[in-house]
Design an enzyme around this catalytic site. Structure first.
Site, PDB file in Angstrom:
ATOM      1  N   GLY A  39       0.820  -1.220   0.000  1.00 34.05           N
ATOM      2  CA  GLY A  39       0.000   0.000   0.000  1.00 34.05           C
ATOM      3  C   GLY A  39       0.854   1.269   0.000  1.00 34.05           C
ATOM      4  CG  ASP A  40       4.788   0.970   1.608  1.00 29.29           C
ATOM      5  OD1 ASP A  40       4.187  -0.108   1.385  1.00 29.29           O
ATOM      6  OD2 ASP A  40       6.028   1.072   1.602  1.00 29.29           O
ATOM      7  CB  ILE A  41       4.752   0.442  -3.293  1.00 28.63           C
ATOM      8  CG1 ILE A  41       5.861  -0.081  -2.380  1.00 28.63           C
ATOM      9  CG2 ILE A  41       5.250   0.602  -4.728  1.00 28.63           C
ATOM     10  CD1 ILE A  41       6.314  -1.494  -2.689  1.00 28.63           C
TER      11      ILE A  41
ATOM     12  CB  THR B 275       5.619   5.695  -3.323  1.00 30.23           C
ATOM     13  OG1 THR B 275       5.735   5.306  -1.945  1.00 30.23           O
ATOM     14  CG2 THR B 275       6.900   6.377  -3.754  1.00 30.23           C
TER      15      THR B 275
END
Ligand code: ATP
Length: 447
Positions: free
Chosen positions: A61-63, A66
């Site tokens: 999810g963080d990617i 980003t």
């Protein structure tokens, strides 16, 4: 302008994230919110806000966030990190940090920074833009793109399109309600913009009378009398720049029966002229439509009797035209008997084209052309005109009864027929205006 806020919270931080989302619910509601799966579900349950759920952080999810930062969609990222997990997520956090550095996007990793970020977003200016997509003869898509290009870097725009079956006053009232809900949190940063012809601008202004909420005007109509009368630029670009400068002026408003009136009411000649210049004619001829309609009407105008009541005393006139103006552009010649219509004097300017005869002869009609020319000059040099065919005075309240009843046009729209009662509302409306505008009070500037 980026329109999304991204949220992630480690399990130990989820309670703080819920509390934060609840505290800044109104601010978040102005943005599209995206969140990692578990954080998002809990924020959704706690606030009822629509949240776009992406993968959980464990699954990348963080990617995804980003990538959205790179795409220019994100206004800020709030990643409430568990201090004990910082070692584990160091690589992921570093990636996101690197991209936020490159794209200059704020990233908060603890509660106090997240609070500070949301507080600053809460204070950012929000404008509800009520946009008529069919006004005037220009290209509405190009106009809206230009408005967005100029305003959105500094103002969050909420675009509301007018509809043929909806009154823009009601659309403006809904916008005002949302501004007033926010006012308890922060004042003076929310406002309304009206973009369209005089009909749209007048309808939106109606809702704003007495609220103190500033109105920005981006004129895109045929005559744009509203802007001309109040010294607001008529070009889309310059009108947007006027809003960005944040200078405001306060002008009077008025009511004609139950209708709002910012500019003027025309009884007889002017009302008939406006009715003649229909949509088709305006599309074909632009502002010339009013001139041609006026010339045609001059040939056909009939006299009528009016009873004018001021402070209980009644005076009678025989006339062909009567104008009661709160504000008027110089081109509204029939309002110019006193040489200048002052929009912030708490008074209405009354001009009556009187006749001693029972009906208009050819020489009366030729005389009327001469008087119109003189009125035009009188407006240009801002000097009252002295002419036996004109009765001119100022008052704050007036009642007019006509025999036979006459059509009445208020701010460009036919509202019905006489009798009418018109009352000035001193200091009723706050407008964005250029600093050079004589109505602007220096230092009266929005934050
Ligand atoms: N989405 C829409 N589709 C069709 N008509 C619309 C829509 N929104 C508003 N209208 C109509 O637009 C008219 C108001 O137009 P407005 O006064 O803003 O512009 P205009 O007529 O071009 O201006 P002007 O009077 O200066 O020529 C109303 O009659 C309203 O019903």
């Amino acid at each position: 302008m980026p329109t999304s806020i991204a949220l992630i919270a480690h399990d130990s931080q989820k309670a703080d994230m819920m509390a934060l989302a609840q505290k800044y619910q109104t601010t978040l509601s102005r943005y599209h919110t995206i969140a990692t799966a578990n954080t998002g579900k809990q924020v959704q349950a706690a606030t009822g806000l629509p949240i776009e759920l992406i993968k959980s952080q464990r699954d990348g999810g963080d990617i995804q966030i980003t990538a959205r930062v790179i795409a220019g969609e994100i206004a800020c990222v709030l990643w409430l990190c568990d201090p004990d997990q910082l070692q584990t997520i160091a690589a992921s956090l570093l990636n996101l940090l690197r991209i936020c550095q490159i794209y200059n996007v704020p990233l908060a990793t603890n509660l106090s920074t997240a609070n500070a970020l949301l507080q600053s977003l809460q204070k950012s200016r929000v404008a509800h833009l009520i946009f008529n997509p069919v006004a005037g003869q220009g290209n509405p898509d190009a106009d809206l793109a230009l408005i967005r290009q100029i305003l959105e870097p500094q103002i969050q725009l909420n675009v509301i399109f007018t509809k043929p079956d909806l009154n823009p006053t009601d659309q403006a009232k809904a916008a005002i309600a949302s501004i007033q809900r926010r006012r308890s949190l922060i004042s003076d940063t929310n406002f309304v913009i009206a973009s369209g012809g005089d009909g749209t601008i007048s309808a939106v202004a109606n809702a704003l009378i007495g609220t103190g909420i500033p109105l920005g005007i981006i004129p895109r109509g045929t005559a744009n009398a509203f802007s001309v009368a109040l010294g607001i630029p008529t070009g889309v670009k310059q009108a947007c720049e006027t809003i960005l400068t944040g200078n405001t002026c306060i002008v009077d408003a008025a009511r004609c029966n139950s209708f709002p009136m910012i500019l003027l009411a025309g009884i007889g000649f002017e009302a008939e002229t406006v009715e003649r210049a229909d949509r088709e004619m305006k599309n074909l001829l632009g502002p010339l439509a009013y001139l041609i309609a006026g010339a045609q009407q001059l040939l056909e105008q009939k006299l009528f009797a009016v009873e004018v009541e001021i402070d209980g005393s009644v005076t009678e006139f025989h006339c062909g035209a009567m104008t009661i103006a709160n504000a008027a552009p110089p081109t509204s010649v029939l309002a110019q008997g006193l040489g200048e219509v002052i929009p912030n004097d708490g008074l209405l300017d009354v001009t009556i084209a009187v006749s001693k005869n029972e009906s208009l002869t050819l020489s009366d009609r030729l005389l009327a052309i001469d008087v119109i020319g003189k009125l035009f000059t009188s407006a240009l040099v801002k000097t009252p005109i002295e002419n036996e065919v004109l009765a001119c005075f100022r008052t704050n309240k007036i009642k007019v009864t006509a025999t036979p009843p006459q059509k009445v046009v208020v701010d460009g729209e036919i509202i019905g027929t006489t009798p009418v009662e018109i009352v000035c509302i001193p200091d009723g409306l706050t407008l964005f205006a250029p600093l050079l505008n004589s109505l602007v009070i220096p230092n009266h500037k929005m934050a």
